[in-house]
Design a protein around this motif. Structure first.
Motif, PDB file in Angstrom:
ATOM      1  N   LEU A   1      57.329 -57.290  18.727  1.00 37.73           N
ATOM      2  CA  LEU A   1      57.482 -58.010  19.990  1.00 37.73           C
ATOM      3  C   LEU A   1      56.825 -57.251  21.109  1.00 37.73           C
ATOM      4  O   LEU A   1      56.677 -56.040  21.044  1.00 37.73           O
ATOM      5  N   GLN A   2      56.433 -57.961  22.176  1.00 33.30           N
ATOM      6  CA  GLN A   2      55.848 -57.278  23.324  1.00 33.30           C
ATOM      7  C   GLN A   2      56.905 -56.422  23.995  1.00 33.30           C
ATOM      8  O   GLN A   2      58.062 -56.816  24.103  1.00 33.30           O
ATOM      9  N   PRO A   3      56.565 -55.208  24.446  1.00 34.47           N
ATOM     10  CA  PRO A   3      57.549 -54.323  25.025  1.00 34.47           C
ATOM     11  C   PRO A   3      58.215 -54.858  26.288  1.00 34.47           C
ATOM     12  O   PRO A   3      59.360 -54.588  26.518  1.00 34.47           O
ATOM     13  N   THR A   4      57.518 -55.571  27.156  1.00 34.39           N
ATOM     14  CA  THR A   4      58.169 -56.064  28.358  1.00 34.39           C
ATOM     15  C   THR A   4      57.463 -57.284  28.894  1.00 34.39           C
ATOM     16  O   THR A   4      56.251 -57.403  28.807  1.00 34.39           O
ATOM     17  N   SER A   5      58.232 -58.199  29.471  1.00 28.44           N
ATOM     18  CA  SER A   5      57.680 -59.477  29.897  1.00 28.44           C
ATOM     19  C   SER A   5      56.761 -59.350  31.090  1.00 28.44           C
ATOM     20  O   SER A   5      56.093 -60.298  31.456  1.00 28.44           O
ATOM     21  N   SER A   6      56.706 -58.212  31.748  1.00 30.22           N
ATOM     22  CA  SER A   6      55.794 -58.040  32.863  1.00 30.22           C
ATOM     23  C   SER A   6      54.392 -57.661  32.411  1.00 30.22           C
ATOM     24  O   SER A   6      53.501 -57.517  33.232  1.00 30.22           O
TER      25      SER A   6
ATOM     26  N   ASN B 128      49.371 -59.797  19.659  1.00 29.93           N
ATOM     27  CA  ASN B 128      49.103 -60.088  21.065  1.00 29.93           C
ATOM     28  C   ASN B 128      48.708 -58.807  21.793  1.00 29.93           C
ATOM     29  O   ASN B 128      49.182 -57.719  21.468  1.00 29.93           O
ATOM     30  N   VAL B 129      47.840 -58.930  22.785  1.00 25.10           N
ATOM     31  CA  VAL B 129      47.371 -57.793  23.564  1.00 25.10           C
ATOM     32  C   VAL B 129      47.832 -57.964  25.003  1.00 25.10           C
ATOM     33  O   VAL B 129      47.766 -59.054  25.560  1.00 25.10           O
ATOM     34  N   TRP B 130      48.291 -56.867  25.605  1.00 26.66           N
ATOM     35  CA  TRP B 130      48.896 -56.937  26.927  1.00 26.66           C
ATOM     36  C   TRP B 130      48.326 -55.873  27.851  1.00 26.66           C
ATOM     37  O   TRP B 130      48.060 -54.759  27.431  1.00 26.66           O
ATOM     38  N   GLU B 131      48.162 -56.241  29.099  1.00 25.13           N
ATOM     39  CA  GLU B 131      47.853 -55.269  30.134  1.00 25.13           C
ATOM     40  C   GLU B 131      49.113 -55.042  30.966  1.00 25.13           C
ATOM     41  O   GLU B 131      49.887 -55.962  31.181  1.00 25.13           O
ATOM     42  N   SER B 132      49.289 -53.837  31.426  1.00 24.20           N
ATOM     43  CA  SER B 132      50.501 -53.522  32.170  1.00 24.20           C
ATOM     44  C   SER B 132      50.162 -53.089  33.588  1.00 24.20           C
ATOM     45  O   SER B 132      49.259 -52.281  33.790  1.00 24.20           O
ATOM     46  N   PRO B 133      50.882 -53.591  34.561  1.00 22.64           N
ATOM     47  CA  PRO B 133      50.661 -53.147  35.936  1.00 22.64           C
ATOM     48  C   PRO B 133      51.296 -51.790  36.173  1.00 22.64           C
ATOM     49  O   PRO B 133      52.136 -51.337  35.388  1.00 22.64           O
ATOM     50  N   LYS B 134      50.928 -51.158  37.245  1.00 18.59           N
ATOM     51  CA  LYS B 134      51.514 -49.874  37.586  1.00 18.59           C
ATOM     52  C   LYS B 134      52.969 -50.082  38.001  1.00 18.59           C
ATOM     53  O   LYS B 134      53.330 -51.116  38.555  1.00 18.59           O
ATOM     54  N   GLY B 135      53.791 -49.098  37.751  1.00 19.91           N
ATOM     55  CA  GLY B 135      55.200 -49.191  38.107  1.00 19.91           C
ATOM     56  C   GLY B 135      56.116 -49.362  36.914  1.00 19.91           C
ATOM     57  O   GLY B 135      57.331 -49.241  37.033  1.00 19.91           O
ATOM     58  N   GLY B 136      55.526 -49.626  35.740  1.00 20.03           N
ATOM     59  CA  GLY B 136      56.332 -49.720  34.535  1.00 20.03           C
ATOM     60  C   GLY B 136      56.451 -48.370  33.840  1.00 20.03           C
ATOM     61  O   GLY B 136      55.602 -47.496  34.015  1.00 20.03           O
ATOM     62  N   LEU B 137      57.503 -48.215  33.074  1.00 21.86           N
ATOM     63  CA  LEU B 137      57.668 -47.030  32.233  1.00 21.86           C
ATOM     64  C   LEU B 137      57.226 -47.406  30.827  1.00 21.86           C
ATOM     65  O   LEU B 137      57.830 -48.268  30.183  1.00 21.86           O
TER      66      LEU B 137
ATOM     67  N   VAL C 116      57.966 -43.461  11.631  1.00 23.54           N
ATOM     68  CA  VAL C 116      58.295 -44.547  12.552  1.00 23.54           C
ATOM     69  C   VAL C 116      57.752 -44.224  13.940  1.00 23.54           C
ATOM     70  O   VAL C 116      58.024 -43.150  14.489  1.00 23.54           O
ATOM     71  N   SER C 117      56.988 -45.172  14.485  1.00 26.41           N
ATOM     72  CA  SER C 117      56.493 -45.057  15.861  1.00 26.41           C
ATOM     73  C   SER C 117      57.258 -46.053  16.720  1.00 26.41           C
ATOM     74  O   SER C 117      57.259 -47.253  16.425  1.00 26.41           O
ATOM     75  N   VAL C 118      57.901 -45.556  17.758  1.00 26.16           N
ATOM     76  CA  VAL C 118      58.747 -46.378  18.613  1.00 26.16           C
ATOM     77  C   VAL C 118      58.114 -46.513  19.990  1.00 26.16           C
ATOM     78  O   VAL C 118      57.797 -45.514  20.635  1.00 26.16           O
ATOM     79  N   GLY C 119      57.912 -47.739  20.446  1.00 26.46           N
ATOM     80  CA  GLY C 119      57.386 -47.994  21.780  1.00 26.46           C
ATOM     81  C   GLY C 119      58.444 -48.594  22.680  1.00 26.46           C
ATOM     82  O   GLY C 119      59.206 -49.472  22.255  1.00 26.46           O
ATOM     83  N   VAL C 120      58.505 -48.117  23.911  1.00 29.27           N
ATOM     84  CA  VAL C 120      59.469 -48.619  24.897  1.00 29.27           C
ATOM     85  C   VAL C 120      58.714 -49.053  26.143  1.00 29.27           C
ATOM     86  O   VAL C 120      57.855 -48.312  26.643  1.00 29.27           O
ATOM     87  N   GLY C 121      58.993 -50.243  26.620  1.00 31.11           N
ATOM     88  CA  GLY C 121      58.454 -50.720  27.889  1.00 31.11           C
ATOM     89  C   GLY C 121      59.588 -51.132  28.797  1.00 31.11           C
ATOM     90  O   GLY C 121      60.482 -51.879  28.381  1.00 31.11           O
ATOM     91  N   LEU C 122      59.597 -50.630  30.017  1.00 28.46           N
ATOM     92  CA  LEU C 122      60.699 -50.897  30.938  1.00 28.46           C
ATOM     93  C   LEU C 122      60.143 -51.119  32.340  1.00 28.46           C
ATOM     94  O   LEU C 122      59.360 -50.307  32.840  1.00 28.46           O
ATOM     95  N   ASN C 123      60.516 -52.225  32.964  1.00 30.50           N
ATOM     96  CA  ASN C 123      60.080 -52.508  34.330  1.00 30.50           C
ATOM     97  C   ASN C 123      60.915 -51.679  35.306  1.00 30.50           C
ATOM     98  O   ASN C 123      62.098 -51.939  35.485  1.00 30.50           O
ATOM     99  N   VAL C 124      60.285 -50.714  35.932  1.00 30.80           N
ATOM    100  CA  VAL C 124      60.980 -49.865  36.898  1.00 30.80           C
ATOM    101  C   VAL C 124      60.672 -50.311  38.325  1.00 30.80           C
ATOM    102  O   VAL C 124      61.573 -50.595  39.115  1.00 30.80           O
ATOM    103  N   ASP C 125      59.387 -50.402  38.660  1.00 32.43           N
ATOM    104  CA  ASP C 125      58.984 -50.846  40.001  1.00 32.43           C
ATOM    105  C   ASP C 125      58.135 -52.113  39.980  1.00 32.43           C
ATOM    106  O   ASP C 125      57.868 -52.686  41.023  1.00 32.43           O
ATOM    107  N   ASN C 126      57.684 -52.528  38.822  1.00 36.49           N
ATOM    108  CA  ASN C 126      56.819 -53.713  38.717  1.00 36.49           C
ATOM    109  C   ASN C 126      57.679 -54.968  38.566  1.00 36.49           C
ATOM    110  O   ASN C 126      58.165 -55.285  37.501  1.00 36.49           O
TER     111      ASN C 126
END
Length: 362
Positions: free
Chosen positions: A16-21, A147-156, A230-240
């Motif tokens: 799944l994609q790490p974060t909806s942002s 799926n491929v995603w670009e992330s804005p600044k402000g995310g962890l 196991v490779s674990v990825g975390v995406g978290l919206n902090v400021d974005n």
């Protein structure tokens, strides 16, 4: 056969994609972006917490051991060789708050990377187990169904490595990671005296706040030398904030003072994850279930499961109530007549709860 089943269910379960942002981009955009990035190297800054770990990252640099996907050029630097900018990830602040014995102690940080998940996956055998890669911006993040995603600044955005021997429990790692995120945020609120953010877990690996997705988890695995890497990825919206919400947007509604920093969240996560992972390895996920169920969204949730009849020409809808998780990590549910079922995703639906398949439990 056991190994094949674990790999199949694990990858289907967690992609799944790490974060909806994260912003989905077209193949053309991604290709152009990768081509542009291949002309100028990505910078990767290496750091270790202890003296021995600093020697480890020094050796990684000297031996040119690390690589990126798609032949993108990489420039590796030690932390001492690069002066950080004001708005970049503060490595010193992160290391000062870290109290683990394994996880997060070797850090690979970049202002801009294709994918932190690719970095740890491609270099799994080169970096110590527990190493973490953090990027301020990702331009080719990994997601569900490639799926491929670009992330804005402000995310962890970070990925780290785990090594396990028991393949039967590998699919449950995602739940420990999700729980560690929510518990870390609780610890930060308690420590700093700001209001508690009620971040909840949406099965199997999304994080929600105020009804909106604020983050997510992505896990991949390979099998080598009788161990699961196991490779674990975390995406978290902090400021974005857009298009969903962020932790600090929610905090601004509750307080005029404290705002969460990515460095504090990351160190708090690893401090909490190492503790929970040790419990998980020694006592099994059952020892964490009570805490997990307090945090997830689904206890008592009524779910409509669509199934075809024996002639395969008519959809039948069955209503079941979610009770918890089965030992294999799928949903445990009970029908109105008392029959127990294990609910599986069908592998095609983006929303798992619209594509569940049920298997009767004896």
């Amino acid at each position: 056969m056991l190994f094949n089943y674990i790999r199949t269910s694990f990858h289907r379960f967690l992609s799944l994609q790490p974060t909806s942002s994260f912003i989905p981009t077209s193949a053309t955009t991604v290709t152009a972006s990768v081509k542009m990035e291949s002309q100028s190297p990505c910078v990767l800054v290496l750091s270790g917490k202890s003296a021995s770990e600093k020697e480890t990252v020094k050796s990684l640099k000297e031996n040119a051991s690390l690589k990126l996907a798609d032949n993108i050029k990489l420039l590796t630097l030690l932390q001492s060789e690069r002066r950080s900018a004001k708005d970049e990830f503060d490595i010193d602040a992160y290391m000062d708050s870290l109290s683990t014995t394994c996880f997060g102690r070797v850090l690979l940080w970049s202002p801009r990377l294709p994918s932190t998940q690719d970095v740890v996956s491609l270099n799994f055998c080169e970096i110590p187990v527990g190493s973490v890669c953090i990027a301020d911006i990702q331009f080719k993040g990994r997601g569900r169904s490639q799926n491929v995603w670009e992330s804005p600044k402000g995310g962890l955005l970070f990925s780290f490595t785990i090594q396990m021997e028991d393949g039967r429990v590998v699919p449950l790692v995602q739940y420990v990671v999700c729980l560690a995120v929510t518990e870390a945020l609780k610890d930060l609120a308690l420590k700093n005296g700001f209001p508690f953010l009620d971040v909840r877990i949406k099965w199997p690996n999304d994080l929600y706040l105020d009804g909106l997705k604020v983050g997510g988890i992505l896990c991949t695995s390979t099998y080598s030398s009788k161990k699961f890497n196991v490779s674990v990825g975390v995406g978290l919206n902090v400021d974005n904030d857009k298009p969903a919400t962020s932790l600090n947007a929610a905090l601004r509604k509750l307080t005029f003072g404290y705002q969460l920093r990515r460095e504090d969240i990351t160190s708090a996560f690893f401090n909490k994850f190492e503790h929970l992972f040790n419990i998980f390895e020694n006592k099994g996920f059952q020892a964490l279930e009570e805490l997990y169920y307090k945090t997830w969204l689904h206890s008592g949730q009524r779910v409509v499961v669509q199934e075809k009849n024996e002639d395969q020409d008519l959809l039948i809808e069955n209503v079941v109530t979610v009770q918890g998780l089965t030992s294999s990590g799928y949903l445990l549910a009970i029908a109105d007549n008392g029959e127990m079922f294990e609910l599986h995703p069908d592998g095609n639906s983006f929303d798992f709860f619209k594509g569940l398949v049920r298997r009767k439990l004896t």
